[in-house]
Design a protein around this motif. Structure first.
Motif, PDB file in Angstrom:
ATOM      1  N   PHE A 181       0.848  -1.203   0.000  1.00 43.73           N
ATOM      2  CA  PHE A 181       0.000   0.000   0.000  1.00 43.73           C
ATOM      3  C   PHE A 181       0.879   1.248   0.000  1.00 43.73           C
ATOM      4  O   PHE A 181       0.672   2.176  -0.791  1.00 43.73           O
ATOM      5  CB  PHE A 181      -0.907  -0.029   1.233  1.00 43.73           C
ATOM      6  CG  PHE A 181      -1.888   1.104   1.318  1.00 43.73           C
ATOM      7  CD1 PHE A 181      -3.004   1.154   0.496  1.00 43.73           C
ATOM      8  CD2 PHE A 181      -1.711   2.123   2.254  1.00 43.73           C
ATOM      9  CE1 PHE A 181      -3.926   2.194   0.592  1.00 43.73           C
ATOM     10  CE2 PHE A 181      -2.617   3.157   2.359  1.00 43.73           C
ATOM     11  CZ  PHE A 181      -3.731   3.202   1.523  1.00 43.73           C
ATOM     12  N   GLY A 184       2.437   2.039  -3.238  1.00 46.24           N
ATOM     13  CA  GLY A 184       1.581   2.620  -4.264  1.00 46.24           C
ATOM     14  C   GLY A 184       0.530   1.702  -4.849  1.00 46.24           C
ATOM     15  O   GLY A 184      -0.286   2.132  -5.673  1.00 46.24           O
ATOM     16  N   TYR A 185       0.522   0.424  -4.443  1.00 46.27           N
ATOM     17  CA  TYR A 185      -0.474  -0.513  -4.969  1.00 46.27           C
ATOM     18  C   TYR A 185      -1.820  -0.301  -4.279  1.00 46.27           C
ATOM     19  O   TYR A 185      -1.894  -0.283  -3.044  1.00 46.27           O
ATOM     20  CB  TYR A 185       0.006  -1.958  -4.779  1.00 46.27           C
ATOM     21  CG  TYR A 185       1.190  -2.317  -5.644  1.00 46.27           C
ATOM     22  CD1 TYR A 185       1.023  -2.674  -6.974  1.00 46.27           C
ATOM     23  CD2 TYR A 185       2.491  -2.286  -5.124  1.00 46.27           C
ATOM     24  CE1 TYR A 185       2.117  -3.008  -7.772  1.00 46.27           C
ATOM     25  CE2 TYR A 185       3.587  -2.615  -5.911  1.00 46.27           C
ATOM     26  CZ  TYR A 185       3.387  -2.979  -7.235  1.00 46.27           C
ATOM     27  OH  TYR A 185       4.479  -3.300  -8.025  1.00 46.27           O
ATOM     28  N   ASP A 186      -2.871  -0.177  -5.065  1.00 45.42           N
ATOM     29  CA  ASP A 186      -4.201   0.129  -4.525  1.00 45.42           C
ATOM     30  C   ASP A 186      -4.933  -1.148  -4.113  1.00 45.42           C
ATOM     31  O   ASP A 186      -5.789  -1.658  -4.835  1.00 45.42           O
ATOM     32  CB  ASP A 186      -5.031   0.903  -5.544  1.00 45.42           C
ATOM     33  CG  ASP A 186      -6.340   1.430  -4.952  1.00 45.42           C
ATOM     34  OD1 ASP A 186      -6.590   1.191  -3.745  1.00 45.42           O
ATOM     35  OD2 ASP A 186      -7.110   2.060  -5.692  1.00 45.42           O
ATOM     36  N   VAL A 188      -6.936  -1.240  -1.654  1.00 45.88           N
ATOM     37  CA  VAL A 188      -8.216  -0.842  -1.053  1.00 45.88           C
ATOM     38  C   VAL A 188      -9.324  -0.876  -2.098  1.00 45.88           C
ATOM     39  O   VAL A 188     -10.348  -1.549  -1.918  1.00 45.88           O
ATOM     40  CB  VAL A 188      -8.110   0.562  -0.409  1.00 45.88           C
ATOM     41  CG1 VAL A 188      -9.484   1.033   0.083  1.00 45.88           C
ATOM     42  CG2 VAL A 188      -7.120   0.536   0.754  1.00 45.88           C
ATOM     43  N   ASP A 189      -9.147  -0.181  -3.199  1.00 46.02           N
ATOM     44  CA  ASP A 189     -10.186  -0.099  -4.228  1.00 46.02           C
ATOM     45  C   ASP A 189      -9.859  -0.886  -5.492  1.00 46.02           C
ATOM     46  O   ASP A 189     -10.690  -0.945  -6.408  1.00 46.02           O
ATOM     47  CB  ASP A 189     -10.433   1.369  -4.612  1.00 46.02           C
ATOM     48  CG  ASP A 189     -10.963   2.184  -3.445  1.00 46.02           C
ATOM     49  OD1 ASP A 189     -11.887   1.704  -2.760  1.00 46.02           O
ATOM     50  OD2 ASP A 189     -10.431   3.287  -3.204  1.00 46.02           O
ATOM     51  N   GLY A 190      -8.679  -1.477  -5.545  1.00 41.63           N
ATOM     52  CA  GLY A 190      -8.285  -2.195  -6.760  1.00 41.63           C
ATOM     53  C   GLY A 190      -7.574  -3.495  -6.478  1.00 41.63           C
ATOM     54  O   GLY A 190      -6.626  -3.857  -7.191  1.00 41.63           O
ATOM     55  N   VAL A 194      -4.539  -5.480  -8.575  1.00 43.18           N
ATOM     56  CA  VAL A 194      -3.202  -5.682  -7.998  1.00 43.18           C
ATOM     57  C   VAL A 194      -2.808  -7.157  -8.082  1.00 43.18           C
ATOM     58  O   VAL A 194      -1.687  -7.497  -8.475  1.00 43.18           O
ATOM     59  CB  VAL A 194      -3.152  -5.188  -6.541  1.00 43.18           C
ATOM     60  CG1 VAL A 194      -1.826  -5.592  -5.885  1.00 43.18           C
ATOM     61  CG2 VAL A 194      -3.321  -3.675  -6.474  1.00 43.18           C
ATOM     62  N   ARG A 219      -1.630   5.803   0.713  1.00 48.07           N
ATOM     63  CA  ARG A 219      -1.053   4.996  -0.363  1.00 48.07           C
ATOM     64  C   ARG A 219       0.024   5.783  -1.108  1.00 48.07           C
ATOM     65  O   ARG A 219      -0.139   6.960  -1.416  1.00 48.07           O
ATOM     66  CB  ARG A 219      -2.156   4.572  -1.340  1.00 48.07           C
ATOM     67  CG  ARG A 219      -1.660   3.730  -2.498  1.00 48.07           C
ATOM     68  CD  ARG A 219      -2.806   3.037  -3.209  1.00 48.07           C
ATOM     69  NE  ARG A 219      -3.704   3.976  -3.864  1.00 48.07           N
ATOM     70  CZ  ARG A 219      -3.588   4.381  -5.125  1.00 48.07           C
ATOM     71  NH1 ARG A 219      -2.573   3.952  -5.864  1.00 48.07           N
ATOM     72  NH2 ARG A 219      -4.469   5.203  -5.653  1.00 48.07           N
ATOM     73  N   GLN A 233      -4.943   3.599   7.177  1.00 52.04           N
ATOM     74  CA  GLN A 233      -5.437   4.084   5.889  1.00 52.04           C
ATOM     75  C   GLN A 233      -5.983   2.961   5.004  1.00 52.04           C
ATOM     76  O   GLN A 233      -6.693   3.243   4.029  1.00 52.04           O
ATOM     77  CB  GLN A 233      -4.309   4.810   5.154  1.00 52.04           C
ATOM     78  CG  GLN A 233      -3.786   6.042   5.877  1.00 52.04           C
ATOM     79  CD  GLN A 233      -4.822   7.158   5.933  1.00 52.04           C
ATOM     80  OE1 GLN A 233      -5.492   7.442   4.949  1.00 52.04           O
ATOM     81  NE2 GLN A 233      -4.960   7.778   7.088  1.00 52.04           N
ATOM     82  N   ILE A 234      -5.674   1.725   5.321  1.00 53.64           N
ATOM     83  CA  ILE A 234      -6.235   0.602   4.557  1.00 53.64           C
ATOM     84  C   ILE A 234      -7.651   0.315   5.039  1.00 53.64           C
ATOM     85  O   ILE A 234      -8.585   0.251   4.246  1.00 53.64           O
ATOM     86  CB  ILE A 234      -5.338  -0.644   4.661  1.00 53.64           C
ATOM     87  CG1 ILE A 234      -3.945  -0.351   4.068  1.00 53.64           C
ATOM     88  CG2 ILE A 234      -5.971  -1.836   3.945  1.00 53.64           C
ATOM     89  CD1 ILE A 234      -2.937  -1.475   4.243  1.00 53.64           C
TER      90      ILE A 234
END
Length: 278
Positions: A181, A184-186, A188-190, A194, A219, A233-234
């Protein structure tokens, strides 16, 4: 069944770690092989190791995860640090023969200004000098957040390390949720995207374990600051999707959140409550 554990201290001995895991309803755990910021390793008591293996078998534990010290840097610019890395990992893998068919995780290291390509070359060279065909332990590269000159901040960098290792069957990857996270890997929403990317670059069969952590930072921050589950934040909603994802749900999860044993017990209870028993 959710395979979940946390980081436990080896100071009291191996059997004590197993008993602590059972106390908090864990069915695996992680431990440092030696002082995480030093070099000393406690001598292994064979009877203690045998007792832990018996407890793990009786309670159907998932594989346990041994973690290399943070001082291990295979791609340092300093030769003495690289020599320390080789000697330490070789010794750790010898010690892991007391616990066959488990995992050994390490941070790839920082290239210290030599460049990522040189760092990757040095890491692969270290692994090639240590790994053996009879080795009973699978060595895992950990995904990194990308602080400073860290190698392993992208799936592509990890793949290049794996490409340079001769005994690829002895290698795998440990995905750290906070680290990817922060890299930079999303997730949470993606998350699906990933994992599709991971599969394309590395291959999902190489993914052997998950460090399950929330992140204090947003992120892409490249900070590597772990938070308790649901307090970062996750967030709990995304972490719930992670532990239930078809590609991940059967892997072992290891908590590295800032907690004591009681705190880990609460997190494990929470995660078991949101895990779908399909």
């Amino acid at each position: 069944m959710l395979k979940i554990g946390c980081h436990l201290s080896v100071a009291k001995g191996f059997l004590a770690m197993g008993k602590d895991a059972l106390k908090i309803q864990a069915n695996t755990f992680q431990f440092f092989t030696r002082n995480p910021r030093g070099s000393k390793a406690k001598e292994i008591n064979p009877e203690d190791a045998r007792a832990l293996r018996k407890l793990m078998e009786e309670n159907q534990f998932a594989p346990v995860l041994a973690h290399a010290p943070y001082t291990l840097n295979a791609c340092s610019a300093e030769e003495k640090t690289r020599i320390f890395a080789v000697e330490t990992m070789a010794d750790d893998l010898k010690r892991m023969e007391y616990f066959p068919n488990n995992y050994y995780n390490f941070h790839p290291g920082g290239h210290m200004g030599q460049g990522t390509a040189k760092g990757i070359e040095l890491i692969a060279a270290m692994l090639n000098s240590i790994l053996g065909p009879e080795q009973p332990t699978t060595v895992l590269l950990e995904t990194m957040a990308g602080k400073g000159t860290e190698v392993g901040r992208t799936f592509e960098e990890l793949r290049l390390i794996l490409d340079g290792v001769e005994l690829k069957e002895k290698m795998g990857v440990c995905l750290d949720t906070c680290h990817v996270f922060d890299a930079g890997y999303d997730i949470v929403d993606g998350l699906d995207d990933v994992l599709t990317h991971f599969d394309k670059i590395i291959g999902l069969p190489r993914l052997k374990a998950i460090h399950l952590n929330d992140s204090l930072n947003p992120r892409g921050s490249h900070k590597d600051r772990h938070a308790r589950i649901g307090e970062g934040q996750i967030g709990l909603e995304a972490i719930t999707r992670i532990i239930n994802h078809p590609a991940l749900r059967n892997l072992p999860f290891y908590l590295e959140t800032p907690n004591d044993l009681d705190g880990y017990a609460k997190e494990i209870s929470l995660l078991r409550s949101v895990y779908r028993q399909d």
